[in-house]
Structure formats: C-alpha cells, structure tokens
Scaffold this active site. Structure first.
Site, PDB file in Angstrom:
ATOM      1  N   GLY A  50     101.278 -26.339 -30.953  1.00 53.61           N
ATOM      2  CA  GLY A  50     100.471 -26.199 -32.161  1.00 53.61           C
ATOM      3  C   GLY A  50      99.206 -25.392 -32.012  1.00 53.61           C
ATOM      4  O   GLY A  50      98.269 -25.539 -32.806  1.00 53.61           O
ATOM      5  N   SER A  51      99.143 -24.487 -31.007  1.00 50.36           N
ATOM      6  CA  SER A  51      97.911 -23.705 -30.832  1.00 50.36           C
ATOM      7  C   SER A  51      97.605 -22.854 -32.053  1.00 50.36           C
ATOM      8  O   SER A  51      96.440 -22.703 -32.430  1.00 50.36           O
ATOM      9  CB  SER A  51      97.997 -22.850 -29.564  1.00 50.36           C
ATOM     10  OG  SER A  51      99.209 -22.123 -29.513  1.00 50.36           O
ATOM     11  N   ALA A  93      98.578 -24.589 -18.016  1.00 49.91           N
ATOM     12  CA  ALA A  93      97.311 -25.021 -17.433  1.00 49.91           C
ATOM     13  C   ALA A  93      96.401 -25.670 -18.478  1.00 49.91           C
ATOM     14  O   ALA A  93      95.191 -25.717 -18.313  1.00 49.91           O
ATOM     15  CB  ALA A  93      96.599 -23.856 -16.738  1.00 49.91           C
ATOM     16  N   ARG A 112      95.307 -24.672 -21.241  1.00 50.59           N
ATOM     17  CA  ARG A 112      94.194 -23.756 -21.408  1.00 50.59           C
ATOM     18  C   ARG A 112      94.074 -23.119 -22.794  1.00 50.59           C
ATOM     19  O   ARG A 112      93.068 -22.467 -23.078  1.00 50.59           O
ATOM     20  CB  ARG A 112      94.248 -22.662 -20.331  1.00 50.59           C
ATOM     21  CG  ARG A 112      95.523 -21.817 -20.359  1.00 50.59           C
ATOM     22  CD  ARG A 112      95.523 -20.745 -19.283  1.00 50.59           C
ATOM     23  NE  ARG A 112      94.534 -19.723 -19.504  1.00 50.59           N
ATOM     24  CZ  ARG A 112      94.607 -18.777 -20.435  1.00 50.59           C
ATOM     25  NH1 ARG A 112      95.652 -18.726 -21.247  1.00 50.59           N
ATOM     26  NH2 ARG A 112      93.658 -17.884 -20.573  1.00 50.59           N
ATOM     27  N   GLN A 113      95.074 -23.271 -23.679  1.00 50.22           N
ATOM     28  CA  GLN A 113      94.989 -22.473 -24.913  1.00 50.22           C
ATOM     29  C   GLN A 113      93.938 -22.983 -25.907  1.00 50.22           C
ATOM     30  O   GLN A 113      93.188 -22.198 -26.466  1.00 50.22           O
ATOM     31  CB  GLN A 113      96.362 -22.322 -25.582  1.00 50.22           C
ATOM     32  CG  GLN A 113      97.357 -21.438 -24.824  1.00 50.22           C
ATOM     33  CD  GLN A 113      96.908 -20.003 -24.568  1.00 50.22           C
ATOM     34  OE1 GLN A 113      95.740 -19.650 -24.719  1.00 50.22           O
ATOM     35  NE2 GLN A 113      97.841 -19.159 -24.152  1.00 50.22           N
ATOM     36  N   THR A 114      93.873 -24.278 -26.135  1.00 45.90           N
ATOM     37  CA  THR A 114      92.854 -24.768 -27.067  1.00 45.90           C
ATOM     38  C   THR A 114      91.461 -24.403 -26.552  1.00 45.90           C
ATOM     39  O   THR A 114      90.608 -23.927 -27.300  1.00 45.90           O
ATOM     40  CB  THR A 114      92.968 -26.303 -27.232  1.00 45.90           C
ATOM     41  OG1 THR A 114      94.166 -26.582 -27.942  1.00 45.90           O
ATOM     42  CG2 THR A 114      91.785 -26.878 -27.991  1.00 45.90           C
ATOM     43  N   LYS A 133      88.251 -29.975 -25.209  1.00 40.99           N
ATOM     44  CA  LYS A 133      88.950 -29.551 -24.006  1.00 40.99           C
ATOM     45  C   LYS A 133      90.433 -29.873 -24.162  1.00 40.99           C
ATOM     46  O   LYS A 133      90.829 -30.575 -25.103  1.00 40.99           O
ATOM     47  CB  LYS A 133      88.342 -30.155 -22.741  1.00 40.99           C
ATOM     48  CG  LYS A 133      87.955 -31.598 -22.778  1.00 40.99           C
ATOM     49  CD  LYS A 133      87.257 -31.973 -21.448  1.00 40.99           C
ATOM     50  CE  LYS A 133      86.591 -33.316 -21.510  1.00 40.99           C
ATOM     51  NZ  LYS A 133      86.011 -33.743 -20.231  1.00 40.99           N
ATOM     52  N   GLU A 161      98.657 -31.243 -20.487  1.00 38.82           N
ATOM     53  CA  GLU A 161      99.168 -31.827 -19.253  1.00 38.82           C
ATOM     54  C   GLU A 161      98.627 -33.235 -18.993  1.00 38.82           C
ATOM     55  O   GLU A 161      99.390 -34.125 -18.630  1.00 38.82           O
ATOM     56  CB  GLU A 161      98.872 -30.897 -18.080  1.00 38.82           C
ATOM     57  CG  GLU A 161      99.681 -29.615 -18.184  1.00 38.82           C
ATOM     58  CD  GLU A 161      99.252 -28.595 -17.170  1.00 38.82           C
ATOM     59  OE1 GLU A 161      99.860 -28.547 -16.099  1.00 38.82           O
ATOM     60  OE2 GLU A 161      98.298 -27.844 -17.454  1.00 38.82           O
TER      61      GLU A 161
END
Lengths: 155, 278, 334, 421
Positions: free
Chosen positions: C49-50, C87, C89-91, C285, C289
């Site tokens: 859902g990014s 990782a 990391r997208q949000t 954040k 994961e």
C-alpha cells in the site's frame, strides 16, 4: 475438440475445447476472463475459485468439458464500480485487499456463502474461506469484511 | 484423447467396454494427475451427467450412496449425519469447500490414495461397494475390494455404496498438518453397536497407515462385547498403537504416528461415547 | 491432554539498507491546473500500500483529499529511482522523498500566492480543504484550482524533483562498531497456544501484537501489516519448511509446502504505539518486516509455558514436540 | 503535529480494481504473435554443462529458438555481485537455468523443453554450511572468495572476561532455523517485447524496476535508456522478487527472436527460481546477574547462503547487529558467517536475518528468567533499550525507542489461562 455449452456471467457461450483443457484455461484464454487467477495449479490456493452451478470450485481442477451445460460466475460477473457487491464494498472499506491476487477467489467464496446463508456465524465464515490462501493480509480483515457484508445484506 | 459424457450408467458401461477409456468422477485428483503426467488416460468417461449416481437415499434399512455424491453433498445430508456419522464427520474436514464441492466419494475410492478421507469411515460403517461392468453387477464388502490389486478391472464402474443401518454409532477423527486443506497424516474411524452400554460389532479402520486404508478386524473383535467406558478406550489405545507400529515398521513416519494415533483414536471413539463419558 | 500457555516475544529492527549503503529515494511532483496533483516515484507497491501512503502525504501537504492525488510508480521510463521495496524502507525513505518533493512544489506555489494575496511572506499562506489563502483570515482565500489555473496563464509551473537519503554508516569490519541503521522499530507480541500432549499439535488461540510505528500514516494499513506479519510468523514457527534432499526441493508445491489457512490463524489483536521519529515523514517509521518478528518467539515461549519443553529448532512440528515431551518424561526410544 | 489526511483510514484506490478482477498481473497481459518461453533447469546441484543438444526440440513444429549460455552477451546478474548466470554453463544448485525454449504456444514450449538434451559433468557437492566452511572444501565461487565463507562479521564490545565474571546465571544453547519460501500467491511472469522505438520493454512484477532494468541492460549489452521495465500488479513479494528470476531470460528471447515473449512460472518452477530465507545455526551463551541484568553474550551464527551471494552479506550482518535483541548488554562477542553451499540460494525475506535471531535471543530471555526466578516480562523490563541506550555496535539510540510503551500495552494480555481437557 469437443463442443460445450456454458453460461458464463449470464451470457451463453458455445466453445470447442480440448478434452484435457482445464476450465481455468478456457475462461482465461478463450473468453479473456483474466480475473480468475492461477496460483498453484493443484486446488490448494483457491485463487482460481469460480462459482459453478451455485457451488464454488477450483477452476484449475475442473476440465472445461466437465462444465458442459453449467452456469458459471466469475469475478467479472460480480458487481461493478457503479454498484459493487456488498462483499466487494466491504473488502475495500475494511482494508481486506493488499496484493489482491487472492482477492477475486476470496470475493467469490464469500459471495457464494452469503447467497446461501445470509446469517453466517464466524465459524461458518472461517470454513467458507478456508479454501482460499492469502499470504499478505493474514485473513483477519478478510473474515471481518465478510461479516460486515453479511450484516449489510441483512439490513 | 477422447472424451465421453454419457447420460446413463448403461451408456457409460458400453463406452467403457469398447474404448479402454478411464472413468472421470469429480476429477480433483485425476485432472491433477493428468497434468503432471502421472496418469495418461486413453479417453475419459465423464460420469458427471448421470444424475442417478448422485443420489443419497434410504432403501430397506440400508443407506444407499451413489458414487458421484460429492463430499459437500454428503457433509450436508441429514440422513448421513444420523446414519453414518463417521462419514459425515470425514466430509467436514476433507480438503476445502471448493474441493468438497467437486470431489466425489466414488472418486475417493477409485483414486484410493493412502490418505483418502472417505475410506476409513466407509470401512468402519461396514459399507458394501456396488460395482458394475457390462457383464453384470458385483456387490462386495469394501474391505474385500481394498485387498484387490489392481483395485478395479478395466471397465468396472463404482456405482455406489450400501451402508447397513443397524443402529450403529460411529465416529471419525483425522490428524492433519493444518486445519484446512490438510492431507490426513492419520485417520481413524470407529463404529459400534450398543446393547445398553455393551459394545457389539465394533469396527475400527485406519487411514494413512500404509498403502491403503484398512479395517482391523482383530481390534474390532477385541473391543466387542464389553462395557463402553474409559477402560475400554485405554485398552483400544494400546492396541491401536500396536497395530500402527506393526503396519509402519521402519518407515520414517513410524515413530511419530505410532504415538500420535492414541490421540486420534481417542478423539474418534470419544465422539461416540455419550456425554459424561460413562 | 490439551494444555495452554502464554508466551511473550520482543524484537527490534533497523530499517533501510544500512551499513552506509546509499539509501536514496526520489520523487517528482506536479500540481495540476485544477488543483489536483500527480506524484511519480520508482517505489513499487507490492501490495503493502505504499502508493496510497504517498497519496496521503501529498494530500496532507496540499490541503487536498487522497483521491485528488494520482500516484504512478515503478516504471523506469517515467519514474525516478526510489530504491527497492524492501528493508521496510518505502514509507520512511520514499515517503520522505515524496514529502520533500511536494513541499518544494508547494513552496513555489506559496511564494506565488503570497504575491497574489499581498502577503509579505509565504509563511502567511495556507492550503486547506482545497482552498489557498491567508492564514487566519478565512475571508481571503480562493479555490486552489483557480489560483493554479491563473498562475498557469502567467507561465508559472509547480513541479518538483527531490531525493531523500537515509542516515547510515558502515561499521568497523574488525569490531562491528558503528551506527549501521536508522531508525530502529520496536515491537512485542504475546501468543496463547494449546498443545495436545498426545499428538503434539499446537494450536495458536490468540496473538496480541503491539508495534512501534512512529506515526501511523494509515491505521488500516498498519493493522493489515501486523496481521499479515503475524500470520507469516505462525507459518514460520509451526508449519513451513522447505525439505531438501541433496539440494533438491522435495516439496515444491502448495500441497506439501504448507502456509496457514484462514482456520489456522487465531484472533489477532493489533495495537500500535506512536512515538514520533523526528527524521520520518510526519514522524513515521516502517513496519513491514518488524510485524512478523516477535511471533515465532512468542509461540515457542508459549509452548514451553504450556508443556514445559523448549523447542530450539523451528518449525515446532508435532514430531519435535512429542519427542521433547518424551525426553522430558524420561521415556527413551519410544 | 496535527494532520487530517495523514493518520486517517483512507481506502486504497487500487483495491477497487482488485475486487473486480480488473487489475493486471503479469500473467494477464499478452500481445499478438507472442512466443511462449520455458526454461530448462538443472537437476544437479553442482555440475558443468558439457553440451546442449536442441536438435530434437527444434525439429518440432512451432519451436522458434533454443537459447543457452553462449547466446547471452554478458552472462551474469546479482544484487551484490554478479555471480549468478542468466543461463548457466556451470551449475551450482538444482534449478539453475541452463537453456530456454521459445515456441508458438505454451504446450509446444513445454514439450520441446523436455526434448532438449543436456549433458552434465556432475561435480562434488556440499550441503552443510559448517562442512562447507572448512578450508579444504573446494570453493564454489573461487573468483569471489578463496573459501566458501562469503562473509564474516565480528562484533566486539566490552570485555567477555569481565562479563562472565559478573554473571550469576549463564544459559548456553543452540538454535536452528529452516529454509523458508516466500510463497507469494502470484507465480513469476513476464511479458517482454521490442516496442516501436526499438526499446526493449519488460512488463513484470518486481520489487525494484530500476534494478531489473540495470541487469537486463547489462546482460544484453544495452543502454539503460533502451530498456523499460514496467511494473504491473505485484502479487506479494516479501523479498522473493528482489533478485532476477525470469526477467533477463524473457528479454533475451525477445531480443534474439524479435517477437514478444511471455513467460509464466508454474508453482514448482517458482520454488526453484527465487531465493529462500537463510537457515541459521545459532550458538548462544548469555549471562545475567541474579537480579536479572544482562551482563554478557556470546554468539556464533552460521547462515546457509546456498549457491549464490544474493543479499547474504547484508542478511548475516543484520543477524549480527540484531543478535542481542532490544536489550542493553555491555559485553558482547558475536561472529556471524555467510557460507556458500549447493543448496537453493538464500536471499532477502521479510525479517532479513533478524527473523532468525529473535528465536534465539527471546528463548534465552525466557530461560534466564526461569533460572533467576522472575517473570519473562520482568527480565525484559530490566534490560530493554530506551532513549540513550547503547547497542552492541556502540550505537546510541537518540529518539523514538518506545519498547517500554509497547510492553505496557501488552502486559494485561500476559495472564496465564487455565488448562482444559
């Protein structure tokens, strides 16, 4: 090749199919109904679920010829943007859709349950959805969406 | 490959007699096996359009089940619930809703996997199988059929099953890796006739403990003619563990199954013992 | 006999590529003449859902609704590189890039609007509910669409390109000392299980999951990530195992490689804690994961609580549990 | 900060297309005149390809091309090192692709694939990472590393001698985790073609379109500007779509035949064409004082990288960095290794090294609590990271460390339930 007659999403079709051709292949390749997904090819994941004569089946385990004379509903025959089926509306609103690959099969299993049983218990919902695997959402929201759709249907 | 869709049993038998084609029941196993190349039939005789083969009915003190009755149909049948409870139970947990809607009890026998969900229940219930060929019919106990190799002759059609309705109570339990879509790792079906609280004609069948499901006549006899209580249950547990130990020998699954069968047997039998455990 | 137990598991997770690997995301933003906007980013939405998070970020900044924003992603001919969707990391990373980009486009819009409203500084301008106007003076505002359209006729365009880089340094190769990741995400879960001492079967009855998300940009999606993670954790703890024979996979099928079904997953209660991370977009954040980490520990600890055996090799199959029970009871070679 | 859209339960725009079955996953796109390609994979875990005879396949009507290593301009791809062949001449795991058949239909392609004859020289294998680490075992990637140890990460903090001296209770145990598959529901699929610009367009489901573009361009010797990777809907990924699977092979077939090329993995092929979660063997020794304060921890972690490096270095680094759990431990010694074997290659999967160590460190916490006689919650509360805490790598956590808040929220749920028959 053998000739079969089918009604799919309320439209009649006459198709010539191979004896060993699976129903999923006939739907996807001959009728272009690509909403039916293949995830495992052995009836385990339920992504290819369709409704055949009022019952859910894995279209990867049914030969097209076996469906001769049957009435089928695929995801393309359920709801649309103007008037989504209550199950579809609930799936979107609750957040029961993530990657979406299992979603068409899930929607059809849920719709078929509610067609037959407008007041399912949580256990009945769980059992009805137990033939559809999901790897993203963890089922929680999916089961809740079915429950909400059932409640909406009652009103 | 040729594909036939006969409308009657006679027509099906005629095709089978002349074509060397294979009978196609629900197809949930056969379609898969054809795809993986495990089975390469010369032709298919689809039995799906012969409605008489789907019937579930009571005739003269016997429960008659057509071979093309699906697991879903059996699992929803009031008659099966009352008269063949173990079979009804087996139908609740087999595969998934989609598979239960398509798979048939006759196909379950025809495919005859070691873990076939329907067979232990049918064995425990004393089911007879009705076979037909162009030459005629044959009715025989399921356990006799299961001792044949190959199971069926070319052209032989499983028409259905007769289950005697002699007031027996039956129960089934299965151990799978997960709660749906699970192949049986062990299954146990038990049926008992009760005279008051005394057992009679006990039949115990096991699945997934060998090449095919089987009936343990010795265990049935051992448990017959006694008070149905926890003591009998514990006696059965020890015996069933011994049977599994013997049946599995040195197979990799043996150390686990010969222990775990206790719980499965207990669950199958306690589902028969009336509330309170006597 | 069936015995119940409860177990607790805690975890932490450093998000991003880490160890000084350049962790860069980029985004393009264009504000359209009617006041709607498009954001282009390379970040692939893999189902988590990014895209909808990016729409919310842009909408928030421009005083619009999420449906006013078009997000297009993951097409190398049209979108800038935003790193991999991994990782967790997208949000955080691409979210930061999108936020930087929309703020840049917005700043030229505010400068233009300040002139129009005779406001000496863009600080005095606000975007709210589809309008742009003077902060604190609701009488002096116009629909955003009107202002942008007018600006267009004067040759003004509100388009931006921005990149954001996460902070991370390589650790010392001899001592492992350094600050390899930022930020870290925390969480804990409890599991209640029932163990059948005769068959060794473990049933998970309930999982409670509490995760630190900095700020939940979309609570529905946070809950979805948690439930999905817990479910994968249950599979990891109890069911899933690739069986290998001389490197060959013996169970390359869904009938033999088993993942949980709807009936294997218990009720999952998901909670999140919001303690803003100063470097994240709106304090957020990542959670992808971390959501699956504590589950395995909670289940293994719960099994011990229930039947007093410590399973040290996963998956905790019925075989392993019966074997451990037999060893505990001093039964040998059963 | 007060927000209105951010923080709200906005519904996802993409969900509608998915509930109506309209969303296009890569298997759902086709082009007129497309070929169907099927990969021939190695049945051996370690072998040299001696010859490939495609004559019988090419004799079949409808077979257009059979490609192998010699047809790939730059035959390598990989996320950290380009150590993985597009089509292998040297096989390091079962399932390595050695050739690809392009044909008019899927049926023909699958049948033709069976008729391609590959002759292998079978080589010695190693499947156990501890065995593979030994210096006398032949390395699988001699150009990368002189032994099969791909990576070693040490963490050294404080003094172990002092740490153990302070410990009243020490727990020592070994933990093992398994190979896990991502089991995303949508098997890999690709549609590759040359468009009217002469650019190579690859439509697929990936976690990183820009990375895929680079690998395709590199393998085929093209400029980035000549390759477009367009991501269609992705049916789950979890790390399993980070490495290249079919993308380069499909692009190669399209480039060679000038035809659109469709590829779809069966579930079985899918199991062989993406990475796995690293199995790890974790030897832990943890010490605490009698009042439940952690004072020392030693760990050796060995991860099975399988046949290729993929993300192994980063995974085993993450395992090491997270090996203490979210707890302050002043004296720490950790050694983490990534080791090549002939098993299926391991790579990224949700949790990325930290999913394995959590089993070990959280089991140790419960065992210590039991030994000391305090509750599992209590031992954690006495050791958890807070703002200002220092990790085993010496990193000071400067903000947002709300594990105490998380534990406070979960505490009411830790009541032990009753037993049932």
């Amino acid at each position: 090749m053998i000739e079969i007659k089918l009604v799919v999403n309320e439209k009649p079709y006459t198709l010539n199919v191979e004896p060993s051709e699976r129903l999923i292949d006939a739907l996807r390749n001959r009728l272009g109904l690509l909403g039916t997904k293949e995830g495992c090819g052995e009836g385990e994941c339920g992504a290819c679920t369709i409704i055949m004569d009022g019952k859910t089946v894995n279209s990867c385990l049914v030969l097209a010829a076996q469906a001769n004379g049957s009435v089928l509903t695929t995801i393309e025959g359920v709801g649309n943007r103007r008037s989504p089926h209550p199950v579809q509306k609930a799936f979107v609103e609750v957040g029961a859709v993530q990657c979406g690959f299992c979603t068409p099969g899930m929607v059809l299993s849920a719709k078929n349950l509610l067609d037959k049983n407008s007041h399912p218990s949580e256990t009945e919902i769980g059992i009805a959805m137990s033939g559809n695997l999901c790897r993203c959402t963890g089922y929680d929201k999916i089961l809740r969406a079915v429950k909400i759709a059932a409640e909406e249907g009652k009103q | 490959m040729k594909y036939f869709q006969p409308q009657s049993v006679d027509e099906a038998l005629e095709i089978a007699h002349t074509s060397e084609a294979t009978f196609l029941a629900g197809g949930t196993d056969l379609v898969l096996h054809m795809r993986t190349g495990k089975v390469q039939p010369l032709g298919l005789i689809d039995l799906g359009k012969i409605s008489v083969l789907r019937e579930i009915k009571e005739i003269e003190g016997s429960l008659e089940i057509g071979s093309m009755a699906t697991f879903a149909e059996l699992g929803k049948s009031e008659l099966v619930f009352r008269k063949a409870h173990a079979l009804w139970q087996a139908c609740q947990t087999m595969g998934s809703p989609q598979i239960r809607n398509q798979a048939t009890i006759g196909g379950n026998l025809g495919n005859c996997s070691p873990a076939a969900d329907g067979l232990p229940a049918l064995l425990a219930l004393g089911a007879e199988v009705c076979l037909s060929t162009k030459a005629g019919n044959e009715i025989l106990p399921l356990e006799s059929l299961l001792s044949r190799t190959p199971l069926l002759e070319q052209g032989a059609l499983i028409r259905g099953f007769h289950i005697p309705m002699n007031g027996q109570k039956s129960g089934f339990a299965k151990l799978g890796r997960r709660k749906a879509l699970a192949i049986a790792r062990l299954s146990v079906a038990v049926s008992v006739q009760l005279n008051g609280s005394r057992t009679d004609n006990v039949r115990v069948a096991l699945g997934a403990v060998g090449r095919r499901a089987f009936l343990s006549e010795a265990l049935g006899q051992e448990l017959s003619g006694q008070e149905l209580n926890n003591e009998l249950l514990e006696k059965g547990v020890i015996e069933v563990q011994r049977i599994v130990r013997e049946a599995l020998g040195t197979r990799a699954s043996a150390p686990y199954k010969r222990v775990a069968v206790a719980g499965v047997f207990r669950e199958a039998l306690t589902s028969i013992i009336p509330e309170g455990g006597q | 006999m069936k015995k119940r137990g409860i177990g607790l598991g805690c975890s932490w997770y450093g998000t991003g590529y880490g160890n000084g690997f350049p962790d860069v995301s980029s985004a393009f933003v264009e504000i359209h003449d009617d006041g709607s906007a498009t954001v282009l980013t390379g970040a692939v939405d893999v189902g988590q859902g990014s895209n909808s998070i990016f729409a919310q970020i842009v909408a928030e900044e421009l005083g619009l609704e999420a449906q006013d924003i078009c997000v297009y992603s993951g097409d190398t001919d049209a979108t800038p590189d935003s790193g991999t969707t991994a990782a967790t990391r997208q949000t955080y990373n691409t979210g930061n890039a999108v936020l930087k980009a929309v703020r840049q486009a917005k700043s030229s819009l505010l400068v233009y609007a300040a002139r129009e409203f005779s406001c000496p500084t863009p600080e005095g301008i606000e975007l709210k509910e589809g309008y742009i106007g003077v902060k604190g003076d609701p009488s002096r505002r116009v629909p955003l669409a009107d202002l942008v359209f007018q600006a267009r006729l004067r040759g003004e365009r509100f388009i931006s390109a921005e990149s954001s880089t996460a902070r991370s340094t390589p650790v010392d190769p001899e001592t492992g000392q350094g600050a390899p990741y930022w930020p870290y995400s925390f969480g804990c879960q409890s599991a209640e299980v029932e163990v059948d001492t005769e068959t060794g079967v473990v049933q998970v009855l309930k999982v409670v999951a509490v995760h630190d998300v900095g700020k939940a940009l979309n609570p529905t999606q946070v809950e979805g990530q948690i439930a999905g993670g817990v479910t994968q954790g249950i599979g990891y703890a109890l069911l899933e195992e690739l069986e290998l024979d001389e490197g060959k996979i013996k169970n390359p099928a869904f009938s033999s490689y088993l993942i949980p079904t709807a009936l294997d997953v218990p009720n999952i209660e998901a909670f999140f804690v919001e303690d803003a991370e100063s470097t994240g977009p709106f304090g957020a954040k990542g959670l992808g994961e971390p959501a699956m980490l504590p589950t395995v520990a909670a289940i293994i600890n719960a099994i011990d609580d229930a039947v007093g055996v410590r399973i040290t090799s996963i998956p905790a199959t019925p075989e392993k549990i019966l074997k451990a029970l037999a060893e505990k009871n001093g039964e040998v070679n059963r | 900060m007060k927000t209105s859209v951010v923080g709200s339960r906005v519904t996802r725009e993409d969900a509608w297309g998915k509930v109506f079955g309209q969303t296009k996953f890569p298997a759902d796109v086709n082009l007129p005149g497309q070929l169907y390609a099927v990969v021939i994979r190695s049945p051996h875990p370690h072998a040299r390809v001696l010859s490939i005879n495609s004559d019988y396949a090419l004799e079949m009507a409808g077979v257009v091309a059979v490609l192998s290593a010699k047809d790939v301009p730059h035959n390598a791809h990989g996320v950290l090192f380009r150590d993985q062949p597009v089509l292998a001449e040297y096989v390091r795991m079962v399932g390595d692709p050695v050739a690809v058949v392009g044909a008019e239909t899927e049926e023909i392609a699958r049948e033709a694939a069976k008729r391609v004859q590959v002759e292998y020289e079978v080589l010695p294998t190693v499947f156990d990472p501890e065995e593979a680490m030994k210096p006398d075992v032949l390395p699988l990637h001699p150009s990368l590393r002189p032994t099969n140890v791909l990576y070693h990460m040490p963490i050294r903090r404080g003094s172990m001698e002092e740490g153990w001296a302070k410990a009243d209770v020490v727990i020592e145990k070994e933990y093992n985790t398994q190979h896990v598959d991502h089991a995303f529901l949508q098997p890999e699929a690709v549609l590759a073609y040359l468009d009217e610009r002469g650019h190579l367009v690859v439509q697929t489901a990936t976690q990183y379109a820009h990375y895929d573009r680079g690998e395709i361009a590199h393998a085929l010797g093209l400029r980035f500007s000549q390759v477009q990777v367009k991501t269609l809907a992705v049916g789950g990924a979890f790390g399993g779509r980070e490495d290249i699977s079919l993308q380069v092979i499909a692009a190669l077939m399209a480039w060679k035949t000038l035809r659109p090329v469709k590829m779809e993995n069966t579930r079985e092929e899918s199991f062989y064409s993406h990475s796995k979660r690293h199995p790890m063997r974790m030897q832990y020794k943890t010490g605490a004082t009698k009042d439940g304060k952690l004072v020392a921890m030693e760990a050796k972690i060995v991860g099975d990288s399988g046949a290729y490096a993929s993300w192994s270095i980063n995974v085993l680094r993450k395992a090491a960095v997270h090996a203490t759990g979210p707890y302050v431990i002043p004296n720490v010694s950790i050694d983490s290794y990534a080791v090549f074997t002939n098993n299926p290659f391991s790579g990224a999967m949700r949790g990325f090294g930290a999913a394995q160590t959590v089993l070990a460190y959280e089991s140790q916490m419960d065992l210590l609590a039991k030994e000391i006689g305090i509750s599992p919650l209590e031992i954690r509360l006495r050791n958890i990271f807070k703002v200002g805490s220092t990790t085993a790598t010496g990193q000071v956590l400067t903000s947002s460390v709300p594990l105490d808040q998380c534990l406070a929220k979960i505490t009411p749920y830790l009541q032990r339930g009753g037993e049932s028959e």
